[in-house]
Motif scaffolding. Structure first.
Motif, short mmCIF file in Angstrom:
data_model
loop_
_atom_site.label_atom_id
_atom_site.label_comp_id
_atom_site.label_asym_id
_atom_site.label_seq_id
_atom_site.Cartn_x
_atom_site.Cartn_y
_atom_site.Cartn_z
N CYS A 182 1.88 1.26 25.37
CA CYS A 182 1.08 1.54 25.75
C CYS A 182 0.67 1.93 27.43
CB CYS A 182 0.16 0.06 24.92
SG CYS A 182 1.45 -1.13 25.60
N LEU B 198 0.41 -10.61 21.12
CA LEU B 198 0.68 -10.39 22.45
C LEU B 198 0.27 -10.36 23.99
CD1 LEU B 198 3.03 -7.76 21.32
CD2 LEU B 198 4.10 -10.01 21.84
N SER C 254 2.76 4.12 13.69
CA SER C 254 1.44 3.50 13.70
C SER C 254 1.29 2.32 13.16
CB SER C 254 0.29 4.59 14.04
OG SER C 254 0.87 5.01 12.60
N ARG D 93 0.72 -1.11 -0.33
CA ARG D 93 -0.12 0.04 0.48
C ARG D 93 0.72 1.37 0.02
NH1 ARG D 93 -3.86 0.99 5.02
NH2 ARG D 93 -4.34 -0.47 4.81
N PHE E 12 0.87 -0.08 14.14
CA PHE E 12 -0.11 -1.46 14.86
C PHE E 12 -1.21 -1.28 14.51
CE2 PHE E 12 0.16 2.43 17.17
CZ PHE E 12 -0.79 2.56 18.22
N ARG E 13 -1.65 -0.18 14.49
CA ARG E 13 -3.07 -0.06 13.63
C ARG E 13 -3.64 -0.84 12.55
NH1 ARG E 13 -5.14 4.50 15.65
NH2 ARG E 13 -3.44 6.32 16.24
N ILE F 221 -2.66 1.42 22.91
CA ILE F 221 -1.33 1.49 22.65
C ILE F 221 -1.47 2.82 21.79
CG2 ILE F 221 -0.23 0.45 20.68
CD1 ILE F 221 -1.48 -2.19 20.79
N ALA F 222 -0.68 3.46 21.54
CA ALA F 222 0.34 5.00 21.66
C ALA F 222 1.08 4.95 20.18
CB ALA F 222 0.92 6.36 22.55
N PHE G 79 9.16 5.88 15.29
CA PHE G 79 8.33 6.31 15.40
C PHE G 79 7.04 5.91 14.30
CE2 PHE G 79 4.32 8.22 17.77
CZ PHE G 79 4.77 8.43 18.45
N PRO H 237 -4.44 -6.40 26.64
CA PRO H 237 -5.80 -6.55 27.23
C PRO H 237 -6.17 -5.66 26.40
CG PRO H 237 -4.11 -6.85 29.10
CD PRO H 237 -3.68 -6.45 27.97
N ILE I 191 -6.30 -1.50 27.66
CA ILE I 191 -5.11 -0.99 27.05
C ILE I 191 -4.76 -0.37 26.12
CG2 ILE I 191 -2.96 -1.02 27.47
CD1 ILE I 191 -3.49 -1.73 29.82
#
Lengths: 208, 208
Positions: free
Chosen positions: B105, B159, B146, B70, B148-149, B167-168, B144, B162, B165
């Motif tokens: 996170c 992992l 994102s 992408r 994970f999104r 994630i930043a 840095f 929860p 929580i």
């Protein structure tokens, strides 16, 4: 100053002297702020740096009027909490006398398919952290606050900050009237999960 | 390493070697992360530090599957954009080979009368910035992201993070396969408003 020393001794400085800060040092701090990362390097930040005495006094008066003695009346459970609350009340009472007040703010940006507000904060808070560390390296005290919330309409009006601009932090900056020293934190291993959430919380070495 | 040098040369490192990172250096980086400020010193952060090869590979595969090519198909308007997009595609293709993957996170905390999520981000992003700077000071590359999104449910499941929580950031860390060097930023005066939004955008001195 060494990176680890600056991070390790960057105490929130809630007592500042009213002595002015040379423009050259303000410049270095703002240069540092703008070295932070941002989503897609969009650099979606604005910094309102207030040194004008009347404007600082107006901001201080607005916060003081909104907050009053609220903080000093808060409950403290231990000596550390008591000192923090006393410091915060002192900051509220003396904010207008801080030689520099920095507002970290910026537009809501939307580079990709992600929550808009969060992207804004992901640029502004790292920049704010650079301000704190750069100031510490120069011997200047700062404290990361959200005191603008108490009087946000008045502060926006005083400084002409547009409605669509978000404010992330209000950071007073000046020469410290207390000592720098080790920050007070829980042991690192409480926060470090290795290889998974339930993994052993490992941290091997001494802090430095 | 000097604070200003670390900030000024902390390039997003999207090309890392697969060589392992000594535990002692990971420890120092996580120590640095937990020196960041947080609202009322609540320290509302958790760090999932992944070095296990199978888990890293699973995270990398999940992101790669979700993102595919992408990014490489995105439009680039200039050389800088093109290099950034190429680097990001490389990162997606090689994420599982990065020797360390750090997820920043933490829980949603609510110390005072303010927006809950924003308080969470105001602790996590400064901690993330400390990770980047501490790694740079140790010669380690980070970026840095994102990412994970793209595959958040799969990464959470892998992992055991929860649901409550947040994630930043997802930060790969390792030895750089490209040079560190000055970060690419617009002139500081574009972002600095003096004594009010419409004030002269002042910046006096040279960057260092």
């Amino acid at each position: 100053m060494d990176v680890f020393e600056a991070m390790g001794t960057c105490r929130a400085m809630r007592h500042l002297t009213p002595d002015p800060v040379p423009e050259e040092l303000i410049d270095r701090v703002m240069w540092a702020a703008t070295r932070a990362p941002s989503p897609g390097n969009t650099q979606g930040w604005d910094f309102v740096v207030v040194t004008d005495q009347a404007r600082r006094a107006a901001i201080g008066a607005a916060v003081r009027e909104a907050m009053g003695d609220r903080v000093s009346r808060m409950t403290h459970h231990d000596r550390t909490s008591r000192l923090m609350l006393e410091g915060t009340q002192n900051l509220i009472d003396t904010l207008g006398a801080a030689p520099v007040i920095i507002l970290v703010c910026g537009p809501v940006i939307y580079p990709y398919d992600a929550p808009r507000e969060q992207f804004t904060w992901s640029a502004l808070y790292p920049a704010a952290q650079n301000i704190l560390l750069a100031a510490r390296a120069l011997g200047l005290g700062t404290v990361f606050t959200s005191l603008f919330r108490a009087a946000e309409p008045a502060i926006r009006a005083e400084l002409g900050i547009p409605e669509e601009i978000r404010i992330a932090a209000l950071i007073p900056m000046g020469w410290p009237a207390r000592e720098f020293g080790p920050v007070n934190r829980q042991p690192v291993e409480r926060f470090v999960h290795r290889d998974g959430w339930e993994g052993v919380k490992r941290h091997h070495g001494p802090p430095l």
